[in-house]
Scaffold this motif. Structure first.
Motif, PDB file in Angstrom:
ATOM      1  N   ALA A 250       0.836  -1.204   0.000  1.00 33.45           N
ATOM      2  CA  ALA A 250       0.000   0.000   0.000  1.00 33.45           C
ATOM      3  C   ALA A 250       0.868   1.250   0.000  1.00 33.45           C
ATOM      4  N   ARG A 251       2.005   1.163   0.634  1.00 38.17           N
ATOM      5  CA  ARG A 251       2.877   2.339   0.721  1.00 38.17           C
ATOM      6  C   ARG A 251       3.715   2.542  -0.537  1.00 38.17           C
ATOM      7  N   ASP A 252       4.224   1.439  -1.121  1.00 40.35           N
ATOM      8  CA  ASP A 252       5.288   1.571  -2.121  1.00 40.35           C
ATOM      9  C   ASP A 252       4.933   1.132  -3.539  1.00 40.35           C
ATOM     10  N   ALA A 253       3.901   0.323  -3.734  1.00 37.47           N
ATOM     11  CA  ALA A 253       3.603  -0.189  -5.079  1.00 37.47           C
ATOM     12  C   ALA A 253       3.236   0.958  -6.021  1.00 37.47           C
ATOM     13  N   ASN A 254       3.716   0.879  -7.264  1.00 40.50           N
ATOM     14  CA  ASN A 254       3.371   1.921  -8.222  1.00 40.50           C
ATOM     15  C   ASN A 254       2.050   1.598  -8.913  1.00 40.50           C
ATOM     16  N   ASP A 255       1.543   2.541  -9.691  1.00 44.38           N
ATOM     17  CA  ASP A 255       0.224   2.392 -10.300  1.00 44.38           C
ATOM     18  C   ASP A 255       0.154   1.192 -11.247  1.00 44.38           C
ATOM     19  N   GLU A 256       1.233   0.963 -11.994  1.00 42.43           N
ATOM     20  CA  GLU A 256       1.228  -0.175 -12.926  1.00 42.43           C
ATOM     21  C   GLU A 256       1.162  -1.499 -12.173  1.00 42.43           C
TER      22      GLU A 256
ATOM     23  N   ILE B 122      -8.560  -6.099   0.239  1.00 35.58           N
ATOM     24  CA  ILE B 122      -7.137  -5.788   0.429  1.00 35.58           C
ATOM     25  C   ILE B 122      -6.632  -4.938  -0.743  1.00 35.58           C
ATOM     26  N   LEU B 123      -7.029  -5.309  -1.957  1.00 31.43           N
ATOM     27  CA  LEU B 123      -6.650  -4.541  -3.140  1.00 31.43           C
ATOM     28  C   LEU B 123      -7.124  -3.096  -3.022  1.00 31.43           C
ATOM     29  N   GLU B 124      -8.369  -2.897  -2.618  1.00 33.90           N
ATOM     30  CA  GLU B 124      -8.924  -1.547  -2.526  1.00 33.90           C
ATOM     31  C   GLU B 124      -8.186  -0.722  -1.464  1.00 33.90           C
ATOM     32  N   ALA B 125      -7.765  -1.374  -0.383  1.00 31.40           N
ATOM     33  CA  ALA B 125      -6.986  -0.661   0.631  1.00 31.40           C
ATOM     34  C   ALA B 125      -5.629  -0.251   0.066  1.00 31.40           C
ATOM     35  N   ILE B 126      -5.034  -1.129  -0.721  1.00 35.01           N
ATOM     36  CA  ILE B 126      -3.743  -0.802  -1.346  1.00 35.01           C
ATOM     37  C   ILE B 126      -3.924   0.338  -2.346  1.00 35.01           C
ATOM     38  N   GLU B 127      -4.983   0.298  -3.130  1.00 40.07           N
ATOM     39  CA  GLU B 127      -5.253   1.370  -4.088  1.00 40.07           C
ATOM     40  C   GLU B 127      -5.455   2.706  -3.384  1.00 40.07           C
ATOM     41  N   ALA B 128      -6.041   2.654  -2.188  1.00 39.57           N
ATOM     42  CA  ALA B 128      -6.275   3.872  -1.407  1.00 39.57           C
ATOM     43  C   ALA B 128      -5.030   4.300  -0.624  1.00 39.57           C
TER      44      ALA B 128
END
Length: 354
Positions: A243-249, A325-331
């Motif tokens: 959630a902190r470090d992943a880039n948009d791609e 979990i995905l939506e939390a990472i996107e946010a």
């Protein structure tokens, strides 16, 4: 343009009267066309650039080549092809050793030096290229991206080339990017390609570490309860770091994976690999190699222990948890991602242990 004999209005083509010379010319033209087509097609294959070196008596010898191939791991064998008319072959037959030096992108001058006719053979040392000895006595080009120090295993006939098969006695290299040859010119990796190459190399390294760790865990006899405890200790933090470090791609790729898994909740054989890949991908997106390797290693025993208990209902719950979990990472909500992963693993544990 001269017309063919049958282009005259009063003549009819009769191939039975075609002369031997005309047939020969036609055959030669076809052969030349095939040769030109082959060269054009082969030139579209991007390859690394190597320098093949050897030492014999008091001389060193080197030539540029682009035909290097890694052949075998057991035994360690590599191949490179050299023109049958090259004096290099006699040098290698005499010495019984050679080295293959893979050039870095700042070594185009090294490639050019060894590609010039008559410049490859020197007494004692190369005039313009620094080299050193590793194991066999063949010169290893200093600064090469990688090198393979070999004894001759086999020399095979390959038409107008001889295929050298070398048994690797030592190998090594440094860091950097490769010098490439494509369509008649030297090339370099663009920044995107460099980033992708570095990312793929890191992923491969992590998976090798994970393979080794999973084997050790299996030999240790890790119980299902211990597996779940390890997951609870590692994976929530992996989700938070993603959630902190992943880039948009990377997040878009994770979303595509979640959406594909949602289509297969009724088929455990399709759903389970996608579900495990979701966890594996989160480990990689954490950006921490230790966490990524641990998550990947824990995925190995999870596959066999969870598969038998996967029902359509449980798959649907898991798919829903993955989406949250995905939506939390996107946010970019680290706390939510950590909490949701912990809750997801707790739910899975209840289904497995009870």
């Amino acid at each position: 343009m001269a017309s063919a004999p049958w282009d005259h209005p009063f003549q009819i083509p009769n191939k039975q009267h075609q002369t031997t010379c005309e047939v020969a010319m036609s055959t030669d033209e076809e052969q030349q066309h095939r040769l030109d087509s082959f060269r054009q097609a082969a030139g579209r294959f991007a390859s690394g650039v190597t320098v093949v070196t050897t030492a014999y008596d008091d001389h060193v010898y080197g030539i540029t080549a682009t035909s290097f191939v890694s052949l075998s791991l057991n035994p360690l064998l590599v191949t490179v092809s050299i023109n049958v008319n090259s004096p290099m072959l006699d040098e290698i037959r005499g010495s019984g050793v050679f080295a293959i030096n893979v050039l870095a992108n700042d070594q185009q001058h090294v490639s050019s030096y060894f590609a010039r006719r008559g410049r490859g053979r020197s007494k004692g040392a190369f005039d313009e290229v620094e080299a050193h000895v590793e194991t066999t006595g063949a010169p290893v080009v200093t600064g090469a991206l990688s090198w393979f120090d070999c004894t001759v295993h086999t020399m095979l006939d390959g038409g107008d080339h001889t295929i050298l098969v070398g048994e690797v006695k030592a190998a090594g290299g440094g860091t950097g990017e490769p010098l490439l040859y494509w369509s008649g010119n030297y090339r370099e990796l663009g920044q995107e390609e460099q980033n992708a190459a570095e990312e793929n190399a890191l992923t491969d390294d992590i998976h090798r570490i994970a393979d080794s760790l999973s084997v050790q865990l299996h030999m240790h006899g890790m119980s299902t309860a211990q597996l779940i405890e390890a997951q609870q200790a590692v994976e929530p933090e992996a989700a938070a770091l993603a959630a902190r470090d992943a880039n948009d791609e990377q997040i878009a790729q994770l979303r595509a994976l979640v959406e594909e898994a949602e289509l297969h909740t009724g088929d455990a054989a399709c759903f389970n690999p996608l579900s495990l890949e979701f966890h594996d991908r989160l480990g990689l997106l954490s950006g921490n190699p230790a966490i990524a390797a641990a998550v990947s290693a824990l995925n190995r025993p999870r596959e066999s222990r969870y598969a038998a208990d996967t029902t359509s209902e449980r798959a649907s719950r898991a798919a829903g948890a993955h989406r949250w979990i995905l939506e939390a990472i996107e946010a970019r909500d680290e706390d939510a991602a950590r909490r949701l992963m912990s809750e997801h693993l707790g739910t899975v544990a209840v289904g497995i242990l009870h």
